[in-house]
Design a protein around this motif. Structure first.
Motif, PDB file in Angstrom:
ATOM      1  N   GLY A  19       0.794  -1.225   0.000  1.00  0.00           N
ATOM      2  CA  GLY A  19       0.000   0.000   0.000  1.00  0.00           C
ATOM      3  C   GLY A  19       0.825   1.273   0.000  1.00  0.00           C
ATOM      4  O   GLY A  19       0.294   2.354   0.255  1.00  0.00           O
ATOM      5  N   LEU A  20       2.093   1.162  -0.284  1.00  0.00           N
ATOM      6  CA  LEU A  20       2.985   2.322  -0.255  1.00  0.00           C
ATOM      7  C   LEU A  20       3.289   2.790  -1.673  1.00  0.00           C
ATOM      8  O   LEU A  20       3.407   1.993  -2.593  1.00  0.00           O
ATOM      9  CB  LEU A  20       4.285   1.965   0.462  1.00  0.00           C
ATOM     10  N   ASP A  21       3.444   4.081  -1.834  1.00  0.00           N
ATOM     11  CA  ASP A  21       3.726   4.654  -3.147  1.00  0.00           C
ATOM     12  C   ASP A  21       5.211   4.594  -3.523  1.00  0.00           C
ATOM     13  O   ASP A  21       5.554   4.724  -4.688  1.00  0.00           O
ATOM     14  CB  ASP A  21       3.268   6.115  -3.197  1.00  0.00           C
ATOM     15  N   SER A  22       6.068   4.417  -2.534  1.00  0.00           N
ATOM     16  CA  SER A  22       7.497   4.460  -2.812  1.00  0.00           C
ATOM     17  C   SER A  22       8.244   3.413  -1.994  1.00  0.00           C
ATOM     18  O   SER A  22       7.879   3.133  -0.852  1.00  0.00           O
ATOM     19  CB  SER A  22       8.048   5.852  -2.475  1.00  0.00           C
ATOM     20  N   VAL A  23       9.302   2.868  -2.566  1.00  0.00           N
ATOM     21  CA  VAL A  23      10.167   1.932  -1.861  1.00  0.00           C
ATOM     22  C   VAL A  23      10.812   2.597  -0.649  1.00  0.00           C
ATOM     23  O   VAL A  23      11.114   1.963   0.348  1.00  0.00           O
ATOM     24  CB  VAL A  23      11.253   1.350  -2.802  1.00  0.00           C
ATOM     25  N   HIS A  24      10.955   3.896  -0.710  1.00  0.00           N
ATOM     26  CA  HIS A  24      11.620   4.637   0.353  1.00  0.00           C
ATOM     27  C   HIS A  24      10.760   4.766   1.606  1.00  0.00           C
ATOM     28  O   HIS A  24      11.256   5.175   2.659  1.00  0.00           O
ATOM     29  CB  HIS A  24      12.042   6.014  -0.155  1.00  0.00           C
ATOM     30  N   LEU A  25       9.497   4.400   1.518  1.00  0.00           N
ATOM     31  CA  LEU A  25       8.606   4.414   2.676  1.00  0.00           C
ATOM     32  C   LEU A  25       8.453   3.026   3.299  1.00  0.00           C
ATOM     33  O   LEU A  25       7.870   2.886   4.373  1.00  0.00           O
ATOM     34  CB  LEU A  25       7.225   4.942   2.273  1.00  0.00           C
ATOM     35  N   ALA A  26       8.986   2.017   2.634  1.00  0.00           N
ATOM     36  CA  ALA A  26       8.854   0.634   3.110  1.00  0.00           C
ATOM     37  C   ALA A  26       9.820   0.363   4.259  1.00  0.00           C
ATOM     38  O   ALA A  26      10.913   0.927   4.329  1.00  0.00           O
ATOM     39  CB  ALA A  26       9.122  -0.336   1.959  1.00  0.00           C
ATOM     40  N   LEU A  27       9.407  -0.517   5.147  1.00  0.00           N
ATOM     41  CA  LEU A  27      10.248  -0.930   6.264  1.00  0.00           C
ATOM     42  C   LEU A  27      10.969  -2.217   5.892  1.00  0.00           C
ATOM     43  O   LEU A  27      10.523  -2.963   5.023  1.00  0.00           O
ATOM     44  CB  LEU A  27       9.400  -1.154   7.514  1.00  0.00           C
ATOM     45  N   TRP A  28      12.086  -2.494   6.566  1.00  0.00           N
ATOM     46  CA  TRP A  28      12.786  -3.747   6.353  1.00  0.00           C
ATOM     47  C   TRP A  28      11.894  -4.883   6.834  1.00  0.00           C
ATOM     48  O   TRP A  28      11.172  -4.742   7.823  1.00  0.00           O
ATOM     49  CB  TRP A  28      14.101  -3.783   7.132  1.00  0.00           C
ATOM     50  N   PRO A  29      11.934  -6.021   6.153  1.00  0.00           N
ATOM     51  CA  PRO A  29      11.113  -7.147   6.600  1.00  0.00           C
ATOM     52  C   PRO A  29      11.594  -7.679   7.951  1.00  0.00           C
ATOM     53  O   PRO A  29      12.770  -7.531   8.302  1.00  0.00           O
ATOM     54  CB  PRO A  29      11.300  -8.199   5.502  1.00  0.00           C
ATOM     55  N   GLU A  30      10.681  -8.276   8.689  1.00  0.00           N
ATOM     56  CA  GLU A  30      11.040  -8.888   9.967  1.00  0.00           C
ATOM     57  C   GLU A  30      11.855 -10.152   9.709  1.00  0.00           C
ATOM     58  O   GLU A  30      11.594 -10.892   8.760  1.00  0.00           O
ATOM     59  CB  GLU A  30       9.773  -9.245  10.750  1.00  0.00           C
ATOM     60  N   VAL A  31      12.816 -10.408  10.572  1.00  0.00           N
ATOM     61  CA  VAL A  31      13.653 -11.596  10.446  1.00  0.00           C
ATOM     62  C   VAL A  31      12.845 -12.812  10.908  1.00  0.00           C
ATOM     63  O   VAL A  31      12.214 -12.782  11.956  1.00  0.00           O
ATOM     64  CB  VAL A  31      14.926 -11.465  11.310  1.00  0.00           C
ATOM     65  N   ASN A  32      12.866 -13.855  10.094  1.00  0.00           N
ATOM     66  CA  ASN A  32      12.211 -15.101  10.458  1.00  0.00           C
ATOM     67  C   ASN A  32      13.182 -15.873  11.354  1.00  0.00           C
ATOM     68  O   ASN A  32      14.168 -16.431  10.881  1.00  0.00           O
ATOM     69  CB  ASN A  32      11.867 -15.901   9.201  1.00  0.00           C
ATOM     70  N   ALA A  33      12.911 -15.890  12.641  1.00  0.00           N
ATOM     71  CA  ALA A  33      13.818 -16.495  13.621  1.00  0.00           C
ATOM     72  C   ALA A  33      14.073 -17.976  13.345  1.00  0.00           C
ATOM     73  O   ALA A  33      15.133 -18.497  13.702  1.00  0.00           O
ATOM     74  CB  ALA A  33      13.266 -16.309  15.026  1.00  0.00           C
ATOM     75  N   SER A  34      13.147 -18.646  12.704  1.00  0.00           N
ATOM     76  CA  SER A  34      13.342 -20.071  12.424  1.00  0.00           C
ATOM     77  C   SER A  34      14.427 -20.304  11.367  1.00  0.00           C
ATOM     78  O   SER A  34      14.936 -21.413  11.235  1.00  0.00           O
ATOM     79  CB  SER A  34      12.036 -20.721  11.983  1.00  0.00           C
TER      80      SER A  34
END
Length: 165
Positions: A19-34
């Motif tokens: 739902g974001l217009d720009s890559v610069h507004l995206a957050l880093w993905p959460e690390v999958n601890a598994s």
């Protein structure tokens, strides 16, 4: 600074933009601890500690203009600790690649002119100019350069690759 523009262009082609217009507004993905492998992290932390000690010696050679790049160096390592010695020998042929040198030898006894690691006590490092020729493909200085008559400028590994064997 072209990467920010390229990233934005790629973002425009993605289906899931959160739902974001720009890559610069995206957050880093959460690390999958598994997917985190603590043993692998520990292994490479040890490899990087050894590499730091080797780099300390090869950088002295580079500063003295004895070599131009780490691949022009050969390294001899001696580990006082049996566990470290076993660890290093277990890395096999990959060790020189990890250490960014052309050749690594594990010594049975401490070389006379070796330097003990500053941060990794019990590891002794002796770096010297490799006596071998440079492979024109991988740029490593290896004893096998010239051993293949069909590819006289390549090391054995590169000759196999280009011969598709």
């Amino acid at each position: 600074p072209i990467l920010v523009h390229t990233s934005h262009e790629v973002w425009e082609y993605l289906d899931d933009k959160e739902g974001l217009d720009s890559v610069h507004l995206a957050l880093w993905p959460e690390v999958n601890a598994s997917l985190v492998d603590a043993a692998l992290d520990a292994k490479f932390a040890k490899v990087l500690a050894v590499r730091e000690e080797v780099a300390r010696e090869t950088e002295k050679m580079r500063a003295a203009k004895t070599i131009g790049a780490g691949l022009e160096a050969a390294v001899e390592l001696y580990a006082e600790d049996a566990e470290l010695k076993s660890f290093l020998s277990g890395l096999g042929d990959k060790l020189s690649g990890y250490l960014l040198t052309s050749d690594v030898t594990l010594a049975a006894s401490k070389p006379a002119d070796a330097v003990e690691g500053a941060a990794l006590k019990g590891l002794w490092v002796r770096a010297f100019v490799s006596p071998h020729k440079k492979c024109v493909r991988c740029w490593n200085l290896r004893s096998s350069v010239g051993s293949n008559s069909a590819h006289p400028d390549l090391c054995e590994r590169c000759a196999k690759v280009v011969s598709n064997r």
